[in-house]
Design an enzyme around this catalytic site. Structure first.
Site, PDB file in Angstrom:
ATOM      1  N   CYS A  82       0.839  -1.202   0.000  1.00 40.01           N
ATOM      2  CA  CYS A  82       0.000   0.000   0.000  1.00 40.01           C
ATOM      3  C   CYS A  82       0.883   1.264   0.000  1.00 40.01           C
ATOM      4  O   CYS A  82       1.516   1.539  -1.010  1.00 40.01           O
ATOM      5  CB  CYS A  82      -0.993  -0.055   1.156  1.00 40.01           C
ATOM      6  SG  CYS A  82      -2.405   1.015   0.895  1.00 40.01           S
ATOM      7  N   HIS A 181      -3.032  -5.075   1.688  1.00 39.38           N
ATOM      8  CA  HIS A 181      -2.305  -5.302   2.946  1.00 39.38           C
ATOM      9  C   HIS A 181      -2.232  -6.785   3.304  1.00 39.38           C
ATOM     10  O   HIS A 181      -2.998  -7.241   4.166  1.00 39.38           O
ATOM     11  CB  HIS A 181      -3.005  -4.566   4.085  1.00 39.38           C
ATOM     12  CG  HIS A 181      -2.927  -3.091   4.008  1.00 39.38           C
ATOM     13  ND1 HIS A 181      -1.880  -2.364   4.556  1.00 39.38           N
ATOM     14  CD2 HIS A 181      -3.746  -2.191   3.457  1.00 39.38           C
ATOM     15  CE1 HIS A 181      -2.083  -1.083   4.345  1.00 39.38           C
ATOM     16  NE2 HIS A 181      -3.207  -0.949   3.681  1.00 39.38           N
ATOM     17  N   GLU A 183      -0.341  -8.140   5.178  1.00 37.03           N
ATOM     18  CA  GLU A 183       0.069  -8.251   6.584  1.00 37.03           C
ATOM     19  C   GLU A 183      -1.124  -8.222   7.536  1.00 37.03           C
ATOM     20  O   GLU A 183      -0.977  -8.494   8.726  1.00 37.03           O
ATOM     21  CB  GLU A 183       1.064  -7.130   6.937  1.00 37.03           C
ATOM     22  CG  GLU A 183       0.493  -5.721   7.010  1.00 37.03           C
ATOM     23  CD  GLU A 183       0.323  -5.026   5.654  1.00 37.03           C
ATOM     24  OE1 GLU A 183       0.355  -5.711   4.602  1.00 37.03           O
ATOM     25  OE2 GLU A 183       0.126  -3.795   5.645  1.00 37.03           O
TER      26      GLU A 183
HETATM   27  N1  GLN Z   1      -3.565   6.285   0.883  1.00 38.33           N
HETATM   28  C1  GLN Z   1      -2.330   6.003   1.524  1.00 38.33           C
HETATM   29  C2  GLN Z   1      -1.176   6.737   0.866  1.00 38.33           C
HETATM   30  O1  GLN Z   1      -1.294   7.422  -0.080  1.00 38.33           O
HETATM   31  C3  GLN Z   1      -2.011   4.533   1.558  1.00 38.33           C
HETATM   32  C4  GLN Z   1      -2.974   3.825   2.439  1.00 38.33           C
HETATM   33  C5  GLN Z   1      -2.439   2.604   3.095  1.00 38.33           C
HETATM   34  O2  GLN Z   1      -1.234   2.338   3.151  1.00 38.33           O
HETATM   35  N2  GLN Z   1      -3.364   1.884   3.662  1.00 38.33           N
HETATM   36  O3  GLN Z   1      -0.108   6.608   1.324  1.00 38.33           O
END
Ligand code: GLN
Length: 202
Positions: A82, A181, A183
């Site tokens: 992410c 994610h 994790e």
């Molecule tokens: N929207 C977040 C970003 O731009 C990422 C979100 C996340 O890691 N759950 O970093």
């Protein structure tokens, strides 16, 4: 390397603890990376999910970009989830103007791409590299991969609904990145894949 690798989890910001747990379950020796000297003690590095703008700002203020880019350029495997995927991307759309990345993965990603209506969702992904069993993926204000360079292997795309075909997991040499994610769930196959990449078995 086929022994137990030491994998660091970058502890600037984000869901560090969840990655430590998933990596341990996947058979790695884990070390939280809080100081730049810790990087050299690791065979590989995870960049967690969180908020990439905050992570980038902290990394810039504390001078992390140079050692991270050097380690990556020297061939250290890295796995970003992410916000971590954003940190590994060569190009980020809808980034904050001063937002930097470590880079290395030849992709264009778009931050917060799935939009407000579907801020967070869960879906089963088909990931051939992990076997036949679908992977339950949790997306939270996730980026997507808008385009990939020719050396990038696409590991997963959304399979159902209006976003079918959207690329959400990629590998570029020793670098692994997911929009979601892995994790946060019980399934540690992505972490195990990363351990095997670090060991040179994949
Ligand atoms: N929207 C977040 C970003 O731009 C990422 C979100 C996340 O890691 N759950 O970093």
């Amino acid at each position: 390397m086929t022994s137990t690798p030491t994998i660091g989890v970058l502890a600037l910001q984000g869901d560090v603890r969840e990655h430590v747990s998933a990596l341990e379950r996947a058979g790695a020796q884990v070390r939280t990376v809080r100081q730049q000297d810790d990087i050299a003690a690791c065979d590989a590095l995870v960049i967690p999910g969180g908020e990439s703008t905050t992570m980038s700002r902290l990394a810039a203020i504390e001078g992390w970009f140079e050692p991270l880019r050097l380690a990556r350029a020297a061939g250290m495997p890295m796995f970003g989830t992410c916000a971590g995927m954003i940190m590994l991307a060569d190009t980020v759309l809808d980034a904050r103007p001063d937002q930097e990345t470590v880079g290395g993965v030849d992709v264009v990603v778009r931050r917060n791409a799935f939009g407000r209506q579907v801020d967070s969702f869960e879906t089963n992904l088909s990931v051939p590299a992990l076997g036949d069993e679908p992977f339950p993926a949790v997306f939270i204000r996730a980026p997507w991969v808008e385009s990939v360079g020719s050396s990038v292997e696409i590991l997963a795309e959304i399979t159902e609904g209006t976003r079918a075909g959207t690329i959400v997991a990629v590998r570029h040499a020793g670098l692994l990145a997911t929009s979601f994610h892995p994790e946060l769930g019980p399934d540690v196959r992505f972490h195990r894949l990363f351990v095997e990449i670090v060991q040179g078995r994949r």
